[in-house]
Motif scaffolding. Structure first.
Motif, PDB file in Angstrom:
ATOM      1  N   GLY A  55     -61.925  16.331  70.633  1.00 24.82           N
ATOM      2  CA  GLY A  55     -63.373  16.377  70.435  1.00 24.82           C
ATOM      3  C   GLY A  55     -63.906  15.097  69.845  1.00 24.82           C
ATOM      4  O   GLY A  55     -63.183  14.117  69.640  1.00 24.82           O
ATOM      5  N   SER A  56     -65.200  15.090  69.592  1.00 21.43           N
ATOM      6  CA  SER A  56     -65.880  13.868  69.178  1.00 21.43           C
ATOM      7  C   SER A  56     -65.392  13.348  67.830  1.00 21.43           C
ATOM      8  O   SER A  56     -65.272  14.095  66.863  1.00 21.43           O
ATOM      9  CB  SER A  56     -67.388  14.106  69.120  1.00 21.43           C
ATOM     10  N   PHE A  57     -65.126  12.043  67.788  1.00 20.78           N
ATOM     11  CA  PHE A  57     -64.712  11.310  66.598  1.00 20.78           C
ATOM     12  C   PHE A  57     -65.456   9.970  66.628  1.00 20.78           C
ATOM     13  O   PHE A  57     -64.864   8.916  66.810  1.00 20.78           O
ATOM     14  CB  PHE A  57     -63.194  11.126  66.614  1.00 20.78           C
ATOM     15  N   PRO A  58     -66.809  10.028  66.522  1.00 19.80           N
ATOM     16  CA  PRO A  58     -67.621   8.815  66.664  1.00 19.80           C
ATOM     17  C   PRO A  58     -67.285   7.786  65.595  1.00 19.80           C
ATOM     18  O   PRO A  58     -66.932   8.160  64.472  1.00 19.80           O
ATOM     19  CB  PRO A  58     -69.046   9.324  66.496  1.00 19.80           C
ATOM     20  N   PRO A  59     -67.434   6.495  65.900  1.00 21.11           N
ATOM     21  CA  PRO A  59     -67.837   5.967  67.202  1.00 21.11           C
ATOM     22  C   PRO A  59     -66.672   5.685  68.147  1.00 21.11           C
ATOM     23  O   PRO A  59     -66.852   5.022  69.156  1.00 21.11           O
ATOM     24  CB  PRO A  59     -68.537   4.662  66.819  1.00 21.11           C
ATOM     25  N   TYR A  60     -65.484   6.202  67.806  1.00 20.26           N
ATOM     26  CA  TYR A  60     -64.338   5.996  68.688  1.00 20.26           C
ATOM     27  C   TYR A  60     -64.419   6.888  69.926  1.00 20.26           C
ATOM     28  O   TYR A  60     -64.311   6.401  71.060  1.00 20.26           O
ATOM     29  CB  TYR A  60     -63.035   6.300  67.939  1.00 20.26           C
ATOM     30  N   GLU A  61     -64.556   8.180  69.708  1.00 18.23           N
ATOM     31  CA  GLU A  61     -64.560   9.154  70.804  1.00 18.23           C
ATOM     32  C   GLU A  61     -65.819  10.021  70.695  1.00 18.23           C
ATOM     33  O   GLU A  61     -66.009  10.709  69.692  1.00 18.23           O
ATOM     34  CB  GLU A  61     -63.319  10.049  70.734  1.00 18.23           C
ATOM     35  N   ILE A  62     -66.662   9.951  71.713  1.00 16.55           N
ATOM     36  CA  ILE A  62     -67.876  10.762  71.763  1.00 16.55           C
ATOM     37  C   ILE A  62     -67.793  11.581  73.037  1.00 16.55           C
ATOM     38  O   ILE A  62     -67.943  11.060  74.145  1.00 16.55           O
ATOM     39  CB  ILE A  62     -69.138   9.882  71.741  1.00 16.55           C
ATOM     40  N   VAL A  63     -67.489  12.861  72.881  1.00 20.33           N
ATOM     41  CA  VAL A  63     -67.185  13.725  74.020  1.00 20.33           C
ATOM     42  C   VAL A  63     -68.396  14.595  74.347  1.00 20.33           C
ATOM     43  O   VAL A  63     -68.929  15.289  73.479  1.00 20.33           O
ATOM     44  CB  VAL A  63     -65.964  14.624  73.716  1.00 20.33           C
ATOM     45  N   THR A  64     -68.823  14.536  75.604  1.00 16.91           N
ATOM     46  CA  THR A  64     -69.902  15.373  76.106  1.00 16.91           C
ATOM     47  C   THR A  64     -69.432  16.000  77.410  1.00 16.91           C
ATOM     48  O   THR A  64     -69.305  15.310  78.424  1.00 16.91           O
ATOM     49  CB  THR A  64     -71.186  14.562  76.350  1.00 16.91           C
ATOM     50  N   GLY A  65     -69.149  17.293  77.363  1.00  7.04           N
ATOM     51  CA  GLY A  65     -68.611  17.942  78.564  1.00  7.04           C
ATOM     52  C   GLY A  65     -67.265  17.348  78.912  1.00  7.04           C
ATOM     53  O   GLY A  65     -66.340  17.332  78.098  1.00  7.04           O
ATOM     54  N   THR A  66     -67.141  16.830  80.125  1.00  3.91           N
ATOM     55  CA  THR A  66     -65.889  16.213  80.575  1.00  3.91           C
ATOM     56  C   THR A  66     -65.919  14.696  80.452  1.00  3.91           C
ATOM     57  O   THR A  66     -64.975  14.022  80.879  1.00  3.91           O
ATOM     58  CB  THR A  66     -65.610  16.590  82.038  1.00  3.91           C
ATOM     59  N   GLU A  67     -66.981  14.153  79.878  1.00  4.15           N
ATOM     60  CA  GLU A  67     -67.117  12.702  79.757  1.00  4.15           C
ATOM     61  C   GLU A  67     -66.846  12.247  78.332  1.00  4.15           C
ATOM     62  O   GLU A  67     -67.178  12.942  77.369  1.00  4.15           O
ATOM     63  CB  GLU A  67     -68.519  12.258  80.177  1.00  4.15           C
ATOM     64  N   MET A  68     -66.243  11.062  78.188  1.00  9.14           N
ATOM     65  CA  MET A  68     -66.024  10.480  76.878  1.00  9.14           C
ATOM     66  C   MET A  68     -66.521   9.049  76.862  1.00  9.14           C
ATOM     67  O   MET A  68     -66.245   8.270  77.778  1.00  9.14           O
ATOM     68  CB  MET A  68     -64.549  10.516  76.486  1.00  9.14           C
ATOM     69  N   THR A  69     -67.289   8.708  75.821  1.00  8.92           N
ATOM     70  CA  THR A  69     -67.721   7.341  75.592  1.00  8.92           C
ATOM     71  C   THR A  69     -67.278   6.940  74.190  1.00  8.92           C
ATOM     72  O   THR A  69     -66.680   7.723  73.462  1.00  8.92           O
ATOM     73  CB  THR A  69     -69.246   7.217  75.731  1.00  8.92           C
ATOM     74  N   GLY A  70     -67.561   5.704  73.798  1.00  6.98           N
ATOM     75  CA  GLY A  70     -67.184   5.223  72.483  1.00  6.98           C
ATOM     76  C   GLY A  70     -66.187   4.083  72.560  1.00  6.98           C
ATOM     77  O   GLY A  70     -65.784   3.644  73.650  1.00  6.98           O
ATOM     78  N   ALA A  71     -65.764   3.589  71.400  1.00 10.60           N
ATOM     79  CA  ALA A  71     -64.844   2.459  71.349  1.00 10.60           C
ATOM     80  C   ALA A  71     -63.519   2.786  72.025  1.00 10.60           C
ATOM     81  O   ALA A  71     -62.949   1.946  72.738  1.00 10.60           O
ATOM     82  CB  ALA A  71     -64.606   2.044  69.899  1.00 10.60           C
TER      83      ALA A  71
END
Length: 295
Positions: A55-71
């Motif tokens: 799950g989301s661990f901003p700003p490294y991992e930002i999870v939305t549905g099946t997509e992940m953004t972040g560092a």
């Protein structure tokens, strides 16, 4: 509005901003044939690897549905280009499920960053690529005066379930009781957004977690939150975080050399600075650099 809807709206707002940033600075790198040739044959044949997150661990991992953004998304994209394979992302519920998924071979690795500690190294290898600090996030003005472990006695502290901060705050709760003080009310959540939402909705007095994501959450809170306990050890030795691979996996030394390529060509620094993580950079990656947790 329901608790789940509040989390969803918070994630949508964070994800929208992060997708824009990721699209603005995509990198194009050459395949390093020598590193590609060192990949296990099954990965070369598949042409891809799966990195698991919890799950989301901003700003490294930002999870939305099946997509992940972040560092971490940017770095794994660059890593995949250097290795000549596609890196996909899968999400599971909680850190124990993540570690079990990697150690069982269901997923090739977790890029993380995940906290590297000696007890975890018994079952996994850690390819450390950042350093970290653990602090508190409270409502603006810090109304409960929480700025250290000692001041957490009798307070409601949210943490990530199964994480190192949960273990440390539980040790502190026992210490509070031994000293004749009220124990800590530990609230464990499966993801970062739920943990920070507990503070914003006043169900928790502070969130105890890594400084990088807490700095990010504070910056997104429109002045409603602040960091406390900065500069204190807060129960930890020097903290290194990184990717997790199965114990003895050839991916460990391979990732070390691939990350060195990203460091040498400036990609690592550019991505870390883009996400405000320049204070978490390390000069060289390493395997199993972690220290001990409090007993």
């Amino acid at each position: 509005m329901s608790h789940k809807k509040l989390i969803a709206l918070a994630l949508v707002g964070v994800a929208f901003a992060s997708v824009t940033k990721a699209q603005d600075s995509s990198v194009k790198l050459e395949v390093n044939k020598a590193l590609h040739d060192r990949l296990p044959e099954d990965i070369k044949a598949a042409g891809k690897m799966i990195s698991v997150n919890n799950g989301s661990f901003p700003p490294y991992e930002i999870v939305t549905g099946t997509e992940m953004t972040g560092a971490s998304a940017d770095l794994t994209d660059a890593l995949g280009q250097v290795l000549g394979v596609k890196i996909e992302h899968a999400t599971v519920g909680g850190l124990p499920a993540l570690l079990a998924g990697v150690n069982s071979g269901r997923y090739q690795f977790a890029f993380g960053p995940i906290g590297d500690y000696k007890d975890r190294e018994a079952a996994s290898d850690f390819v450390d690529w950042v350093q970290e600090y653990v602090v508190f996030a409270t409502l603006k003005g810090n109304p409960k005066g929480i700025n250290s472990l000692d001041t957490s006695c009798g307070q409601r502290i949210s943490v990530m379930a199964g994480g190192s901060a949960e273990r440390v705050i539980k040790v502190q709760s026992d210490k509070c009781k031994a000293d004749g003080k009220e124990p800590v009310e530990v609230q464990s959540y499966t993801d970062q957004p739920s943990s920070i939402l507990a503070v914003r909705s006043k169900r928790a007095d502070a969130f105890f977690s890594s400084q990088a994501p807490l700095t990010y959450f504070v910056s997104q809170a429109n002045g409603q939150l602040e960091l406390t306990g900065v500069g204190n050890k807060n129960g930890f030795e020097d903290i290194f975080q990184g990717a997790v691979v199965p114990k003895g996996s050839p991916l460990g030394p391979l990732f070390i050399d691939a990350i060195k390529v990203l460091m040498d060509n400036g990609t690592y620094a550019a991505i870390m600075k883009k996400w405000g993580l320049e204070n978490n950079m390390i000069a060289q990656p390493g395997i199993n650099l972690g220290g001990q947790l409090p007993k």
